[in-house]
Design a protein around this motif. Sequence first.
Motif, PDB file in Angstrom:
ATOM      1  N   LYS A 124      -0.872  -3.993  -0.630  1.00 28.39           N
ATOM      2  CA  LYS A 124      -1.318  -3.052   0.397  1.00 28.39           C
ATOM      3  C   LYS A 124      -2.709  -3.469   0.830  1.00 28.39           C
ATOM      4  O   LYS A 124      -3.570  -3.736  -0.007  1.00 28.39           O
ATOM      5  N   PRO A 174       9.557  -4.074   8.573  1.00 28.99           N
ATOM      6  CA  PRO A 174       8.994  -5.330   8.072  1.00 28.99           C
ATOM      7  C   PRO A 174       9.295  -6.527   8.987  1.00 28.99           C
ATOM      8  O   PRO A 174      10.429  -6.741   9.340  1.00 28.99           O
ATOM      9  N   TRP A 176       3.946  -9.182   1.898  1.00 32.79           N
ATOM     10  CA  TRP A 176       4.565  -9.850   0.750  1.00 32.79           C
ATOM     11  C   TRP A 176       5.283 -11.099   1.238  1.00 32.79           C
ATOM     12  O   TRP A 176       5.392 -11.343   2.432  1.00 32.79           O
ATOM     13  N   ARG A 213      12.430 -10.706  -2.312  1.00 29.70           N
ATOM     14  CA  ARG A 213      10.965 -10.637  -2.430  1.00 29.70           C
ATOM     15  C   ARG A 213      10.507 -11.452  -3.631  1.00 29.70           C
ATOM     16  O   ARG A 213      11.089 -11.348  -4.714  1.00 29.70           O
ATOM     17  N   GLU A 272       1.360  -3.570   4.548  1.00 28.40           N
ATOM     18  CA  GLU A 272       1.850  -4.157   3.300  1.00 28.40           C
ATOM     19  C   GLU A 272       2.287  -5.578   3.615  1.00 28.40           C
ATOM     20  O   GLU A 272       2.951  -5.818   4.626  1.00 28.40           O
ATOM     21  N   ARG A 300       4.052  -6.388  -3.415  1.00 30.61           N
ATOM     22  CA  ARG A 300       3.803  -5.864  -2.069  1.00 30.61           C
ATOM     23  C   ARG A 300       2.328  -5.486  -2.031  1.00 30.61           C
ATOM     24  O   ARG A 300       1.928  -4.493  -2.618  1.00 30.61           O
TER      25      ARG A 300
END
Lengths: 348, 154
Positions: free
Chosen positions: B10, A278, A310, B4, A308, B8
Amino acid sequence: MGFNLLTFPQLEIESTFVSRWNCVHHPIKYTGQRQDAKILNFVNGGTATICVVDAVPADVEVGSIIQYLSSDQQITGETEVLNIIGNNLILGPLGVGFSSGTLLVSSRVGYFLTVRIYGVDEAYAWTLVGEAEFKPDTLGRLEISINAFLKKLVRFADGYDYAAINKRFNDQGSRFTITYREEWQGYTGDFTEFNAKANYFWTNGTKQLREPHNFNAGELVTFPTGPKAKFASDFDRPTMFRGFPFSLTFIYSDNLGGYAVNRVVETFDVNGSNIAGPTPMVLDATQGGGVNRLFVDSNQATSVDFVEVWLEQDGIGTEVIGWDTGTYSDGSYTELYAEELPDNLESL
Amino acid sequence: MGTRITERKKIDVAKGCDARPVYLNWLGTNGGRNYWLFEHNQTKGLNTSIGETFEPYIEDNTNATTYLEEVTRGAVENMTVGAFVPVSKLDGIKRLLFSPHVLMLMNPESWEEDGPMWVQVFPDSGSFKLYDTIQETAEIQLTIRFNEINIQSQ
């Protein structure tokens, strides 16, 4: 004397996590109670009733007609003031009692609130969006719905340059606040103090039948801990096309004030194995307090099958602890409790 | 690493288009912007309409050019695009059919240097059969109209 706001356009979406983000295409409501004086005690004394108030309004004298309402809204009525001793109003035998409530002065005819609704312009500066009059019901209860005014700030447009890592667009969502003043026949009050650090927000979104959190944008709101926000996307799993502009939309909420926020990207091959990342990259915190577009690079290597993405907060910064959303009455407004106000919120 | 704060997400990465890309960008109901690339082949169409007509006064029949004059005309171009996709993607793509703001990328070759240039397009309304739920992939076909052509009037 005054008007108290009792409920605000916010929703507790999870225990202790309150979302103050509202979809502007649905009602955005405050409710409140007109309270000419606060009843501290309403004592049923048999042959007389004693109504203890916090302060006797200037227009209440012996012979005035007053209306009383208990806090639980169960007991109400109208009666004449027979005598006044200090902060006690002596009334006739009514046969009821309660411990807290509201007093309304019946001679205040034609009571209404003038509400000013403020949003922000392209420069994130406060601007008056509209002014409207709201009349309470006979018990002084009032509902103020202001989304029709805030909707004027919405633009259907895509102004993003697909270059900056994140950018706020005020025409897709931003903050709002209200001030109000009481008026009745023969009297016009002063507007409540304008609170430049208001923390209610609207978004250019809608909710569908049976979606959680009523008309609140709750699921999309970012918090530094606790609920994980969703990105606003029509796709469960969107597709990026190499060489074409792509972005995700998210709410960079004021809950993140003082935190450094990173976009993190991890790339995977067709078997789901990690290729790279990441990889964090810090976001532009000056774009906080609104709906943001997030850049995601579609020019991935040919080995990449999916990525991915975030957001993370790194815990650095001074946390804004919270806002007091208690009652307002004319003059005083919300109190901000914070150890230290972080720089980026100060300049918002 | 930090804490976080979002899901998440995708995101599939598809190869870019070799030829004839039509890239649409639309406003979703929850306020986000969404994208899809239609490629390979599109059907272009045109609708025209006639405005008012009038008959001019003929002073000199020998040198006259017409008995009929048109005030103006109207014209709207359209394009039918299609895609063959998994039904999970179709559930997202179908939402452009009812989005009140759909944009098409006009400069797919040069947007990275010049900035993206968008033009608003209007998906045709109507009754659509999207897919049978037993299918895993399905085809979608939709027609988008462009803005009216500006035409002179007299």
